[in-house]
Every structure is written in C-alpha cells, then in structure tokens.
Write an enzyme that holds these catalytic residues in place. Sequence first.
Site, PDB file in Angstrom:
ATOM      1  N   ASP A 275      35.852  23.851  48.424  1.00  0.00           N
ATOM      2  CA  ASP A 275      35.632  24.896  47.413  1.00  0.00           C
ATOM      3  C   ASP A 275      35.962  24.432  45.997  1.00  0.00           C
ATOM      4  OD1 ASP A 275      35.062  26.681  49.552  1.00  0.00           O
ATOM      5  OD2 ASP A 275      37.220  26.977  49.824  1.00  0.00           O
TER       6      ASP A 275
ATOM      7  N   LYS B 283      31.713  21.824  44.050  1.00  0.00           N
ATOM      8  CA  LYS B 283      30.798  20.677  44.186  1.00  0.00           C
ATOM      9  C   LYS B 283      29.360  21.112  43.965  1.00  0.00           C
ATOM     10  CE  LYS B 283      32.281  20.007  48.368  1.00  0.00           C
ATOM     11  NZ  LYS B 283      33.462  20.867  48.390  1.00  0.00           N
TER      12      LYS B 283
ATOM     13  N   GLY C 296      29.959  26.678  51.602  1.00  0.00           N
ATOM     14  CA  GLY C 296      29.314  27.677  50.760  1.00  0.00           C
ATOM     15  C   GLY C 296      29.312  27.183  49.324  1.00  0.00           C
ATOM     16  N   HIS C 297      28.137  27.061  48.775  1.00  0.00           N
ATOM     17  CA  HIS C 297      28.011  26.609  47.389  1.00  0.00           C
ATOM     18  C   HIS C 297      27.352  27.703  46.563  1.00  0.00           C
ATOM     19  CE1 HIS C 297      27.854  22.084  48.614  1.00  0.00           C
ATOM     20  NE2 HIS C 297      29.069  22.577  48.625  1.00  0.00           N
TER      21      HIS C 297
ATOM     22  N   GLN D 103      32.848  20.741  52.282  1.00  0.00           N
ATOM     23  CA  GLN D 103      34.304  20.886  52.518  1.00  0.00           C
ATOM     24  C   GLN D 103      35.071  19.913  51.598  1.00  0.00           C
ATOM     25  OE1 GLN D 103      32.294  20.647  55.700  1.00  0.00           O
ATOM     26  NE2 GLN D 103      32.093  22.796  55.334  1.00  0.00           N
TER      27      GLN D 103
HETATM   28  P1  IMP Z   1      35.372  25.170  60.616  1.00  0.00           P
HETATM   29  O1  IMP Z   1      34.780  24.135  59.746  1.00  0.00           O
HETATM   30  O2  IMP Z   1      34.635  26.488  60.591  1.00  0.00           O
HETATM   31  O3  IMP Z   1      35.615  24.669  62.012  1.00  0.00           O
HETATM   32  O4  IMP Z   1      36.837  25.521  60.038  1.00  0.00           O
HETATM   33  C1  IMP Z   1      37.902  24.578  60.067  1.00  0.00           C
HETATM   34  C2  IMP Z   1      38.746  24.694  58.806  1.00  0.00           C
HETATM   35  O5  IMP Z   1      37.998  24.235  57.683  1.00  0.00           O
HETATM   36  C3  IMP Z   1      39.186  26.112  58.459  1.00  0.00           C
HETATM   37  O6  IMP Z   1      40.474  26.049  57.861  1.00  0.00           O
HETATM   38  C4  IMP Z   1      38.174  26.559  57.423  1.00  0.00           C
HETATM   39  O7  IMP Z   1      38.679  27.563  56.581  1.00  0.00           O
HETATM   40  C5  IMP Z   1      37.958  25.252  56.687  1.00  0.00           C
HETATM   41  N1  IMP Z   1      36.651  25.166  56.030  1.00  0.00           N
HETATM   42  C6  IMP Z   1      35.462  24.949  56.609  1.00  0.00           C
HETATM   43  N2  IMP Z   1      34.485  24.920  55.693  1.00  0.00           N
HETATM   44  C7  IMP Z   1      35.062  25.114  54.511  1.00  0.00           C
HETATM   45  C8  IMP Z   1      34.566  25.140  53.163  1.00  0.00           C
HETATM   46  O8  IMP Z   1      33.381  24.970  52.890  1.00  0.00           O
HETATM   47  N3  IMP Z   1      35.493  25.359  52.196  1.00  0.00           N
HETATM   48  C9  IMP Z   1      36.813  25.500  52.477  1.00  0.00           C
HETATM   49  N4  IMP Z   1      37.310  25.464  53.699  1.00  0.00           N
HETATM   50  C10 IMP Z   1      36.451  25.273  54.718  1.00  0.00           C
END
Ligand code: IMP
Length: 429
Positions: free
Chosen positions: A13, A16, A40-41, A222
């Site tokens: 977040d 990017k 999410g962008h 991420q």
């Molecule tokens: P998953 O990717 O849904 O399996 O989540 C695993 C961890 O990564 C969790 O703590 C999510 O909140 C975090 N996470 C996954 N995608 C994002 C992102 O795009 N931004 C911030 N945190 C993320």
Amino acid sequence: MSTLVIVGAQWGDEAKGKLVDVLGGQSQMVVRYAGGNNAGHTVIAEGKEYKFHLIPAGILHPGTIAVLGSGMVVCPKGLLEELDRTLEQKSELGTLLISSAAHIVFPYHRMLDALEEEARGQNKIGTTSRGIGPAYQDKVARIGIRAGELVDEARFPIRLKEVLDVKNRLLEMFGKEPIAFEPLLAEYQAYAARLKPFVKDIEPIVQEAVYSGKKVLFEGAQGTFLDLDSGTYPYVTSSHPVAGGACLGTGVGPRDIHSVLGVCKSYTTRVGSGPFPTELTDEVGDHIRTIGKEFGTTTGRGRRIGWLDLVALKHSCRLNSLSGLVVTRLDILSGFKKIQVCVGYELDGARIEYLPGDVDTLSRVKPIYREFDGWEGDLRSARAESDLPQETLDYLKFMAEYTGVPVAIVSVGPDRAETIVLQENLIWG
Ligand code: IMP
C-alpha cells in the site's frame, strides 16, 4: 535496453499504482509479476479515479502492453469485472496479455482461505480472503490449473474434474458441502471464452521487448515484508513481492534489470496481523489514518499506522538492491510539530540495527526514535524540490543517508501531477 522494477519497500500500500501510472506513460510494456486480486491500486488520472486489483495500472496508456505475469494468480471473474469497469471509464486502453503460466483462482480457493483462517484462531494471518494462499499452495503442490489450461477446451474439463475431486474431499473434512462440477465448469468456460485472446506465452514476448530496447516496467504488488521468504513469516502473502520476484514471475534474467525503485511511505502502514515495531495505537495513529484515508482498497479494513522505520527500510533497500527511493504521502505528515523516525531497536536491553528474522523476536523489539521537526502547509501544490519546506528536505536527506539509497522521486498527493522527480537519472538506469 531499459528495464525498471517498481517494488513496495514496506508492507504494501505504498502507492505503487500511482507511480506505475506515472512511469507507465514512458514505457512500452508494463508487466505485473506477483500476487493476485489481494492487491489494490488506486490511480487518479485526468480527474477520474480508477481501481485496479489485477490489471497493471499501465493499461491506462493506450500505446502500452499490460501483462499479467507468470508469477500471478488470476481470478477470471475479478479480472473481467475490472476490465469492463475500466473500459466504461476509458474507451482507449493499452493491450492486455495474460501469461499462460499464471495460475487461476477458483471458488474453492476462496472457501479454503476462509476455512484455514478460521482454523488458525488467535494466530490468524488476516488475509484478504481472495483465495491467494490456497491458489499458490496448489501451484507449489503442482496441481494448480494455469491460464493456458483454462483456455484449452479439451484439457480444461479433465483438469477441473481432477482437482475438484481433491478439493471436495478437503471441503468435506471441514464439514462443507462439495462444489458441483457442471455449474463450475460452465462458469469457467464462459470466462475462458472471453479471456482466450489475451492468454499467451509471455516470456518470449517480454524478453523480445527487453532485448529490442523497449522500456519495460515490472510492477510489484504488496510489499517487501509480505514476501514469503523475506517477510515477517508467517504473516506474509504467498508470493514474492521483492524485486527478485520480477525475474521469477516474468521470465527476465537478473542482469537484464537495470533499475529498481522502492516505493515507501513517509510513515509506515500494515494490514493484517504480524509484528510492527513502530505501530502507533494512539490518537497520532488515528489522526494519520483519518487524514491519509488509510483504509484498504481491496478489503476496506483500516490500516495499522506507525512512524517511519528506517531499520526495516534499510534492510528492504538491500533485499531489493534499490537504485532509488520513491517517498510517498509527504503531504499527510504536514502539520505535525515533531516527527519520529526509528533508527534502531532495543532488544533485551541491547541496541540492534537490523531486522530480526523471527517474528517472535521482532515482536519484542522496542523502537529507538530520532526526532525531527515537522513541517506546515499544503504540500500538494509543490511541483519542484524548491517548493518543499526545509524540514521536509531534511527528513528526505536523512532517509537517504541512513539507508544509503538516494531519493529519486517524491509524491505529495494522489494525482499524477503531484509528483516531483528529484533524480531523473535513477529512473531507467
Ligand atoms: P493474502 O495475500 O490475502 O494471503 O494475505 C496475507 C497478508 O498479506 C495479510 O496480512 C494481508 O493483509 C496482506 N496483504 C495482501 N495483499 C496486500 C496488499 O495489497 N496490501 C497490503 N497488504 C496486503
């Protein structure tokens, strides 16, 4: 040749998407290398707000080829909804390509994501519930269904039957009803019919673009500390957001990456569970969350907020071999009399300046802060380095000195125009 990786240097977040949009206009190809619609962008361009979860933000530039790389896991329903929504907002887009090796997300992945989280109880990861972990589990177990198989009319029913039988046995173990084969097949065949023209073997296409001298941008999702190997395991995502993931997830070799920009906020945020040494659970954190609208684009969850952690950031700089830093959200810190920056950790009475690899140890460290004077005024109108307050410049200078990586770009607001390039030469290497 000119290639650039954009990587999240913290816990995701970092904005990017905005940078990919800004630099996507200079690129002939933008390739996303990891993750799925857990990302999410938000991009604000020409007065419109676009939200992307899967499609590289570079698609907003009509001349650009936007590629979903082999390192990704793709939810076809989400992808088609995103494509249709973007087309409604803007009729002329770049060309979309999907790697035939990208893995496909199915409803059983989402169900298992929720069930596994429930089973973890107190130790839940706080996933985005998009089925990301279970989809990557199938990839590693070598039973996943890839985009190339989805669009192969003869093979897809056989593969789906094979995998669904296994998944239904698992769902039954969790006490859930099995998923019926025929309706699922029909649903995914309909997605396949629409997606088929976009599915290609992307590695030679990306390599050709790189070797013919095109500007190719590799878009991370991420952030570094959510990386499966280098992050705060097990509180991580199941892919490789670090810059090295660009090689794994697109077919480009390490020596063909020329520049790596690490995007970081001027403070720190994290979503989901896991250690966060500089977390602010007080009214300062609440204030930054409110002013900065720090709520997830994908899940709407309030993000956890903390001061800038330079110990973590320096580690990130080295993990990603950053050429330059991109510091975002400087406007949000405006108005604070004093700003704290973490320059070391106290661990069991001793000072350390590295990030412990074990989460239990990391959750015991106490941040050691250095205090900086804050700055006043609306930074969003700044368009050049000389428009920035001296205190902001001092803050940036210290970030560069501590990490050993120069600041290439700063962002003072969400719009494309609210971007100040400090060192142009660092962008494309
Ligand atoms: P998953 O990717 O849904 O399996 O989540 C695993 C961890 O990564 C969790 O703590 C999510 O909140 C975090 N996470 C996954 N995608 C994002 C992102 O795009 N931004 C911030 N945190 C993320």
